[in-house]
Design an enzyme around this catalytic site. Structure first.
Site, PDB file in Angstrom:
ATOM      1  N   CYS A 131       0.839  -1.202   0.000  1.00  0.00           N
ATOM      2  CA  CYS A 131       0.000   0.000   0.000  1.00  0.00           C
ATOM      3  C   CYS A 131       0.874   1.251   0.000  1.00  0.00           C
ATOM      4  O   CYS A 131       1.465   1.603   1.018  1.00  0.00           O
ATOM      5  CB  CYS A 131      -0.911  -0.037   1.232  1.00  0.00           C
ATOM      6  N   CYS A 134      -0.376   4.052   2.265  1.00  0.00           N
ATOM      7  CA  CYS A 134      -0.106   3.812   3.690  1.00  0.00           C
ATOM      8  C   CYS A 134       1.371   4.066   4.020  1.00  0.00           C
ATOM      9  O   CYS A 134       1.696   4.639   5.041  1.00  0.00           O
ATOM     10  CB  CYS A 134      -0.416   2.367   4.073  1.00  0.00           C
ATOM     11  N   ASP A 135       2.261   3.600   3.162  1.00  0.00           N
ATOM     12  CA  ASP A 135       3.673   3.527   3.552  1.00  0.00           C
ATOM     13  C   ASP A 135       4.621   4.398   2.741  1.00  0.00           C
ATOM     14  O   ASP A 135       5.780   4.565   3.125  1.00  0.00           O
ATOM     15  CB  ASP A 135       4.157   2.060   3.425  1.00  0.00           C
TER      16      ASP A 135
END
Ligand code: FAD
Length: 308
Positions: A131, A134-135
Site C-alpha cells: 500500500c 499507507c507507507d
C-alpha cells in the site's frame, strides 16, 4: 437471537460496533481469524486522524475494541463458516454452532495478493509493502529508487503516488503493455520519474540477511535473463481478494468478488449491510473503512426501527 451481528473486527467492524452499541443494540462482533483486522500487521499508522505522532496498528485496533466494548459491544473469536440470508432472522454458522441475527453487517475485509517469491514474506514491513498510500511517505523510501510490481490501474496509481517520495520508480510488469486504462497508462508512462520494466517479474526480494530491502532480482520472461535492481522498497500491486466467498451465492458481488452496495451500505438482501474493504476496491484505507462502518451501523439501526 442477536439484534446485530458484525462479521469482522477491522476498523469497519469496530466502528459499526461502536455506533450500534451506543444505539443500545448490544452488537455481537465475530472477530474471525485476524482479530483487529489488517492493521494489526503493521507497525506505525500515520494517517489515521487524531494521532499526530502516528500510532501502532495493533494499539489502534485494541483501542477501537475497548471503545466499542465500553458501550456494550460483545466480542466472540468466531469464524463464520456459512450464512443463510433467505429469511429473517438470518442464520449464521459460527465454528459449527448456529446463530440467529435480525441484522448482519458484513465487514470481512480484503486480502492482498502475494507474489510468492523468496524474501517477500521475510521483508514485509521492512521495505516490502502492499500500500503506497499507507507507507510511501515513510522516511526509508525518501529519495530512494522504488519498485512497483504490477501493471493495472492500482499499480499505476501506486507508481504515480510514489513519484512524490522516491528518486525513481520502476514499474515491473510481466507484459509489454500496461493493463491499466488508457488515460492512466499514458499518465504513468509520461511521468519523468517512472521507468517501465517490460516483460519482467520480480523473482526475489533482497536482502533477507540484512533484514531490509536492498534490491529486487528481476527476471525477463522473454529472454530468461536475471538482473538485480537496487531499491529501498518493493510495492506489490497485483490485486486484492475480498473475503466474501462464503456469501457469494446470496449477496451480489462484482466480477472480482467485492460486494456491491446499493443505497448507503445496503446489499441485495434487506437487513444485511456491508462496510469496509470487502466492498471497496478504490480507497482501501482504515479511515474509509471506519467511515463506512459508521454508515452501516446507522443503516442497520434505522432498518431495525422500521422492521422490528
Ligand atoms: C501492512 C498494511 C499496512 C496498512 N497501513 C495502513 C495505514 O497506514 N493507513 C491506512 O489507512 N490503512 C492501512 N492499511 C489498509 C487498512 O489496513 C485497511 O484498509 C483496513 O484494515 C480495512 O478495514 P476493514 O475493517 O474493511 O477490514 P480488515 O481490517 O481487513 O478486517 C477484516 C476482518 O474480517 C474478519 N473476517 C474475515 N473473514 C471472516 C469470517 N469468515 N468470519 C469472521 N470474521 C471474518 C477478519 O478476521 C478481520 O478481523 C494497511 C494494510 C496493510 C496490509
Amino acid at each position: 437471537m442477536e439484534k446485530v451481528v458484525i462479521i469482522g473486527s477491522g476498523p469497519a467492524g469496530w466502528t459499526a460496533a461502536l455506533y450500534t452499541a451506543r444505539a443500545q443494540l448490544a452488537p455481537l462482533v465475530l472477530t474471525g481469524r485476524q482479530p483487529g483486522g489488517l492493521l494489526t500487521t503493521t507497525t506505525i499508522v500515520e494517517n489515521f486522524p487524531g494521532f499526530p505522532e502516528g500510532i501502532d496498528g495493533y494499539e489502534l485496533m485494541t483501542r477501537m475494541q475497548k471503545q466499542a466494548e465500553r458501550f456494550g459491544a460483545k466480542t466472540s473469536f468466531g469464524i463464520v463458516e456459512s450464512a443463510d440470508f433467505t429469511r429473517r432472522p438470518f442464520s449464521l454458522v459460527v465454528d459449527g454452532e448456529k446463530l440467529a441475527a435480525q441484522t448482519v453487517i458484513i465487514a470481512t475485509g480484503a486480502s492482498h495478493r502475494h507474489l510468492g517469491v523468496p524474501g517477500e514474506h521475510e521483508l514485509e514491513n521492512k521495505g516490502v509493502t502492499y500500500c503506497a498510500t499507507c507507507d510511501g511517505a515513510l522516511p526509508g523510501f525518501r529519495n530512494q529508487p522504488l519498485v512497483v510490481a504490477g501493471g493495472g490501474d492500482s499499480a499505476c496509481e501506486e507508481a504515480l503516488y510514489l513519484t512524490r517520495f522516491g528518486s525513481e520508480v520502476f514499474l515491473v510488469h510481466r507484459r509489454d503493455t500496461l493493463r491499466a486504462s488508457k488515460i492512466m497508462a499514458e499518465r504513468t508512462l509520461g511521468h519523468p520519474k517512472i521507468r517501465p520494466v517490460w516483460d519482467s517479474v520480480v523473482a526475489e526480494i533482497l536482502n533477507v540477511t540484512q533484514d531490509k530491502v536492498t534490491g529486487a532480482k528481476l527476471k525477463n520472461l522473454k529472454t530468461g535473463a536475471e538482473t538485480v535492481l537496487p531499491c529501498a522498497g518493493v510495492f506489490i500491486a497485483i490485486g486484492h481478494m475480498p473475503n466474501t466467498q462464503i456469501f457469494k451465492s446470496q449477496i451480489t458481488t462484482d466480477e472480482n468478488g467485492f460486494i456491491v452496495a446499493g443505497q448507503g451500505t445496503t446489499t441485495n438482501v434487506p437487513g444485511v449491510f456491508v462496510a469496509g474493504d470487502c466492498a471497496d476496491h478504490v480507497y482501501r484505507q482504515a479511515i474509509t473503512a471506519a467511515g463506512s462502518g459508521c454508515a452501516a451501523a446507522i443503516d442497520a439501526e434505522r432498518f431495525l426501527t422500521a422492521n422490528p
